[in-house]
Scaffold this active site. Structure first.
Site, short mmCIF file in Angstrom:
data_model
loop_
_atom_site.label_atom_id
_atom_site.label_comp_id
_atom_site.label_asym_id
_atom_site.label_seq_id
_atom_site.Cartn_x
_atom_site.Cartn_y
_atom_site.Cartn_z
NE ARG A 48 5.81 -9.41 3.08
CZ ARG A 48 5.38 -9.08 4.30
NH1 ARG A 48 4.91 -9.98 5.10
NH2 ARG A 48 5.42 -7.81 4.70
CB SER A 119 5.85 -3.03 -3.36
OG SER A 119 5.87 -4.39 -2.98
CE LYS A 148 4.30 -3.56 4.22
NZ LYS A 148 5.22 -3.44 3.28
N1 TZP Z 1 2.01 -5.61 1.23
C1 TZP Z 1 0.99 -4.77 1.21
S1 TZP Z 1 -0.33 -5.36 2.09
C2 TZP Z 1 0.52 -6.79 2.49
C3 TZP Z 1 1.78 -6.74 1.94
C4 TZP Z 1 2.81 -7.77 2.06
C5 TZP Z 1 -0.06 -7.86 3.35
C6 TZP Z 1 -1.06 -8.69 2.63
O1 TZP Z 1 -1.59 -9.66 3.49
P1 TZP Z 1 -3.14 -10.03 3.52
O2 TZP Z 1 -3.27 -10.99 4.66
O3 TZP Z 1 -3.46 -10.70 2.21
O4 TZP Z 1 -3.91 -8.76 3.72
#
Ligand code: TZP
Ligand code: MG
Length: 224
Positions: A48, A119, A148
């Protein structure tokens, strides 16, 4: 390469400890982090490369190819986030798209039998994604996340529980703010696995962190 849609039971197993990373998620060499995470026991990987400082073009493709090679060396499937063209160009094992990306049915058409993750944030999005050809769903954010910036409001286990209550049995991973401390909560809600970025990419030891995460979910997974 896969010659048929992946069976659900096989995918459930792969989703157990789903590590997601781009070069922007770590201060270390992402190849080192991925190699360590693989040694620690991750079961699936998503590339990603997104957000501030993310690579683009040829540099992005070069990183994707080298991370995919690491995965191939260890039999870990390699999923590409958002970038369907890249996934097809390098013949990745699958793609993951969100609600703001390419239309799910169109993505399914383009990628054939590769793994397709989507998602979803509502029951309606869950049903549509399944209808349009998703193999698994990413549901979250479960907990607050600092990774994010445009993430939606944390929803805890509400949607995962609602999906299972509807007897919808598509493979599911929870995402967002998952750590060794709260991982079992996600599995107990009915998810097949946990997906996470910072708990591994920012860990002092990605290998130890992966091991610990896996240990924390084994018992609750056996009870699902
Ligand atoms: N989609 C929803 S939350 C997220 C994504 C890509 C980020 C998740 O990252 P982390 O560091 O595990 O909270
Ligand atoms: Mg996306």
């Amino acid at each position: 390469m896969l010659e048929m849609r992946i069976p659900s039971h096989q995918l459930r197993d792969l989703l157990k400890l789903y590590f997601i990373m781009g070069s922007q998620n770590t201060d270390k060499d992402p190849r080192f982090v991925l190699e360590e995470a693989i040694q620690g026991g991750i079961t699936l990987f998503q590339f990603r490369e997104k957000g501030e400082g993310a690579k683009t073009g040829g540099e992005k493709e070069e990183l994707a190819r080298s991370l995919m090679q690491l995965c191939r060396n260890h039999g870990i499937p390699f999923i590409v986030n958002d970038d369907i063209d890249l996934a097809i160009a390098i013949d990745a094992d699958g793609v993951h798209v969100g609600q703001d990306d390419e239309d799910v049915a169109a993505v399914r058409e383009r990628i054939g039998d590769k793994i397709l993750g989507v998602s979803a944030h509502t029951l309606k999005e869950v049903e549509e994604a399944i209808e349009d050809g998703a193999d698994y769903l990413g549901i979250g954010p479960i907990f607050p996340t600092g990774t994010k910036p445009d993430a939606k409001k944390p929803q805890g286990d509400t949607l995962i529980r609602a999906v299972r209550k509807e007897k919808i049995d598509i493979p599911i991973v929870g995402i967002g703010g998952i750590t060794a401390e709260n991982a079992s909560f996600v599995i107990q809600s009915g998810a097949d696995g946990i997906s996470l970025i910072s708990a591994i990419s920012q860990a002092a030891s990605p290998k130890e962190s992966s091991k610990q995460l896996l240990e924390r979910i084994m018992v609750p997974l056996a009870q699902n």
